[in-house]
Structures are given as structure tokens and as C-alpha cells.
Scaffold this motif. Structure first.
Motif, PDB file in Angstrom:
ATOM      1  N   LEU A  70     -15.570  99.243  95.949  1.00 27.89           N
ATOM      2  CA  LEU A  70     -14.843  98.817  97.136  1.00 27.89           C
ATOM      3  C   LEU A  70     -14.686  99.982  98.104  1.00 27.89           C
ATOM      4  CD1 LEU A  70     -13.455  96.261  98.220  1.00 27.89           C
ATOM      5  CD2 LEU A  70     -11.330  97.088  97.208  1.00 27.89           C
ATOM      6  N   ARG A  71     -14.296 101.127  97.567  1.00 26.28           N
ATOM      7  CA  ARG A  71     -14.213 102.352  98.359  1.00 26.28           C
ATOM      8  C   ARG A  71     -15.440 103.187  97.997  1.00 26.28           C
ATOM      9  NH1 ARG A  71      -9.951 101.052  95.492  1.00 26.28           N
ATOM     10  NH2 ARG A  71      -8.033 100.481  96.537  1.00 26.28           N
ATOM     11  N   PRO A  72     -16.152 103.693  98.976  1.00 25.11           N
ATOM     12  CA  PRO A  72     -17.411 104.402  98.674  1.00 25.11           C
ATOM     13  C   PRO A  72     -17.195 105.660  97.840  1.00 25.11           C
ATOM     14  CG  PRO A  72     -16.839 104.645 100.993  1.00 25.11           C
ATOM     15  CD  PRO A  72     -15.835 103.698 100.400  1.00 25.11           C
ATOM     16  N   ILE A  83     -13.672 107.162  92.137  1.00 23.49           N
ATOM     17  CA  ILE A  83     -14.502 107.139  90.942  1.00 23.49           C
ATOM     18  C   ILE A  83     -14.829 105.700  90.562  1.00 23.49           C
ATOM     19  CG2 ILE A  83     -13.563 109.342  90.132  1.00 23.49           C
ATOM     20  CD1 ILE A  83     -11.885 107.776  88.102  1.00 23.49           C
ATOM     21  N   SER A  84     -15.655 105.546  89.536  1.00 22.97           N
ATOM     22  CA  SER A  84     -16.024 104.218  89.034  1.00 22.97           C
ATOM     23  C   SER A  84     -14.972 103.771  88.031  1.00 22.97           C
ATOM     24  CB  SER A  84     -17.407 104.265  88.372  1.00 22.97           C
ATOM     25  OG  SER A  84     -18.392 104.549  89.323  1.00 22.97           O
ATOM     26  N   GLU A  85     -14.059 102.949  88.502  1.00 22.62           N
ATOM     27  CA  GLU A  85     -13.004 102.391  87.668  1.00 22.62           C
ATOM     28  C   GLU A  85     -12.671 101.005  88.201  1.00 22.62           C
ATOM     29  OE1 GLU A  85      -9.034 103.434  88.168  1.00 22.62           O
ATOM     30  OE2 GLU A  85      -9.346 104.554  90.011  1.00 22.62           O
ATOM     31  N   LYS A 100     -23.507  96.383 102.494  1.00 19.95           N
ATOM     32  CA  LYS A 100     -22.295  97.191 102.654  1.00 19.95           C
ATOM     33  C   LYS A 100     -22.582  98.671 102.488  1.00 19.95           C
ATOM     34  CE  LYS A 100     -17.924  98.042 100.395  1.00 19.95           C
ATOM     35  NZ  LYS A 100     -18.412  99.080  99.495  1.00 19.95           N
ATOM     36  N   GLY A 101     -23.395  99.013 101.493  1.00 15.37           N
ATOM     37  CA  GLY A 101     -23.689 100.431 101.261  1.00 15.37           C
ATOM     38  C   GLY A 101     -22.407 101.213 101.082  1.00 15.37           C
ATOM     39  N   ASN A 102     -22.260 102.312 101.818  1.00 13.67           N
ATOM     40  CA  ASN A 102     -21.044 103.117 101.694  1.00 13.67           C
ATOM     41  C   ASN A 102     -20.108 102.926 102.889  1.00 13.67           C
ATOM     42  OD1 ASN A 102     -22.372 104.533 103.669  1.00 13.67           O
ATOM     43  ND2 ASN A 102     -22.358 106.491 102.623  1.00 13.67           N
ATOM     44  N   LYS A 103     -20.243 101.767 103.548  1.00 11.65           N
ATOM     45  CA  LYS A 103     -19.371 101.475 104.685  1.00 11.65           C
ATOM     46  C   LYS A 103     -17.993 101.035 104.201  1.00 11.65           C
ATOM     47  CE  LYS A 103     -23.357  99.573 107.113  1.00 11.65           C
ATOM     48  NZ  LYS A 103     -24.182  99.210 105.973  1.00 11.65           N
ATOM     49  N   ASP A 104     -16.997 101.192 105.057  1.00 11.49           N
ATOM     50  CA  ASP A 104     -15.660 100.690 104.791  1.00 11.49           C
ATOM     51  C   ASP A 104     -15.736  99.166 104.734  1.00 11.49           C
ATOM     52  OD1 ASP A 104     -13.091  99.438 105.879  1.00 11.49           O
ATOM     53  OD2 ASP A 104     -12.453 101.500 105.496  1.00 11.49           O
ATOM     54  N   TRP A 105     -15.266  98.572 103.656  1.00  5.48           N
ATOM     55  CA  TRP A 105     -15.428  97.132 103.476  1.00  5.48           C
ATOM     56  C   TRP A 105     -14.714  96.337 104.564  1.00  5.48           C
ATOM     57  CZ3 TRP A 105     -11.805  93.360 102.923  1.00  5.48           C
ATOM     58  CH2 TRP A 105     -10.511  93.735 102.570  1.00  5.48           C
ATOM     59  N   HIS A 106     -13.542  96.832 105.050  1.00 10.08           N
ATOM     60  CA  HIS A 106     -12.794  96.109 106.095  1.00 10.08           C
ATOM     61  C   HIS A 106     -13.640  95.933 107.355  1.00 10.08           C
ATOM     62  CE1 HIS A 106      -9.496  98.237 103.885  1.00 10.08           C
ATOM     63  NE2 HIS A 106      -8.915  97.061 103.977  1.00 10.08           N
TER      64      HIS A 106
END
Length: 190
Positions: A70-72, A83-85, A100-106
Motif C-alpha cells: 500500500l505504501r511504497p 517494510i513487507s508486513e 500503481k507501481g510505487n505511486k501514492d495509492w490515494h
């Protein structure tokens, strides 16, 4: 069509063409992957109103194929501190994850980016956004300052190693081009 027009040579490989893969390896190798207990997975799916038996993309509702951060994890060739959690992962389809890649999801979810939910005219998008906001607030996740945790010397050495590998790749590419040219010239003489 003439045989010449139908023939296509393979694209020549470049050692330096793999530098982004090397960079990703240097970043992703230091980011922990924390496996969640089953209770947290259930809670995550409940917040997102998703069913583990028929898992859907939290962004668009298509069949889920993976879990997306969700957060890059990475921005500007450096770890963001996330991190991956489970608190930073949501079920996603390949289309959404790639788009989405590493973009802000909002920003991405309502953008005109190719394959974004908005550009695909996904129904109930506002509802999905509200669930994602609730999920994002489930636990107050703050980025970790990796350098503070491991020490400045280790941090600097890691990035020095990265630069050295990229420099070695550049030198290796120059030598590979020289070898390639020599072999091609010698082949003409055979």
C-alpha cells in the motif's frame, strides 16, 4: 512479404541493462518480510470486506493474484522505510499492482493512469477508497529509519557496495563490447 522483412535479429544484451534489477536487489534484500499470524490476515480481510475464499483486488474488485504494498518500499532508488508486513499489504490484481507501481495509492486510484481503477471506470470506487483509508489507519505505520537502526558505517558500506557493482557492470560492458566486436570481425574472416 520477403524473407528479409520477416527476419528479425534478437536484441543485443547489455550488462548495464540490468542495473535497475541490481538496484532493486540491493534495496529489497535489506527490507524485512514479516509473516503475519492468521488472526491478522483475518482482521485485514475483514477491514477490507474481502473473503479469503474468493479473494478480490482491494483497489478494483477483480480477482486478486498478489499482495501489493500500500505504501511504497522504494522511492528514488532508496528504501522508504516501510517494510513487507500485513499492515502495508493489500490483495491486488496484476493490472492494479503494475499500474500503481510505487505511486501514492490515494493519488493513483483516482488518476487517469493506464489501468487505474478510475481510468477503468470501476464501480463503487468511493467505497473501495473508504475501506483502504480504514485499512491504512488500522495501525499507525511509520517508516523505519534503517540507517539509525543499523548504524551509519553499515548503511554507507551497503550503498558503496551498490555503487561498486554498478561501476563494475559499466567496465564489464565496455570489455564485452570490445570482445563482441573482435569476435564479429574474426567471424567475417572465417
Amino acid at each position: 512479404m520477403s524473407p528479409k522483412k520477416s527476419f528479425r535479429m534478437p536484441t543485443p544484451m547489455k550488462i548495464t541493462g540490468r542495473s535497475s534489477s541490481i538496484t532493486n536487489s540491493f534495496i529489497n534484500s535489506i527490507i524485512p518480510v514479516i509473516h503475519p499470524p492468521e488472526e491478522e490476515i483475518i482482521e485485514a480481510l475483514n477491514i477490507l470486506h474481502l473473503d479469503s475464499e474468493n479473494l478480490r483486488c482491494a483497489y478494483c474488485g477483480d480477482k486478486s493474484t498478489e499482495w501489493d504494498h500500500l505504501r511504497p518500499l522504494v522511492l528514488n532508488q532508496r528504501p522508504t522505510g516501510y517494510i513487507s508486513e500485513i499492515h502495508n499489504l493489500v490483495p491486488a490484481c496484476g493490472k492494479c499492482n503494475q499500474s500503481k507501481g510505487n505511486k501514492d495509492w490515494h493519488v493513483w486510484i483516482v488518476s487517469s493512469a493506464p489501468l487505474s481503477p478510475m481510468s477503468r471506470d470501476i464501480k463503487n470506487l468511493e467505497e473501495k477508497i473508504n475501506r483502504l483509508k480504514e485499512y491504512e489507519n488500522w495501525k499507525d505505520i511509520q517508516p523505519i529509519n534503517f540507517e539509525n537502526l543499523i548504524g551509519k558505517d553499515n548503511w554507507e558500506q551497503h550503498w558503496k557496495n551498490w555503487k561498486n557493482v554498478l561501476e563494475t557492470m559499466k567496465e564489464s560492458q565496455k570489455l564485452a563490447e570490445k570482445i563482441n566486436g573482435t569476435i564479429a570481425e574474426k567471424h567475417k574472416q572465417i
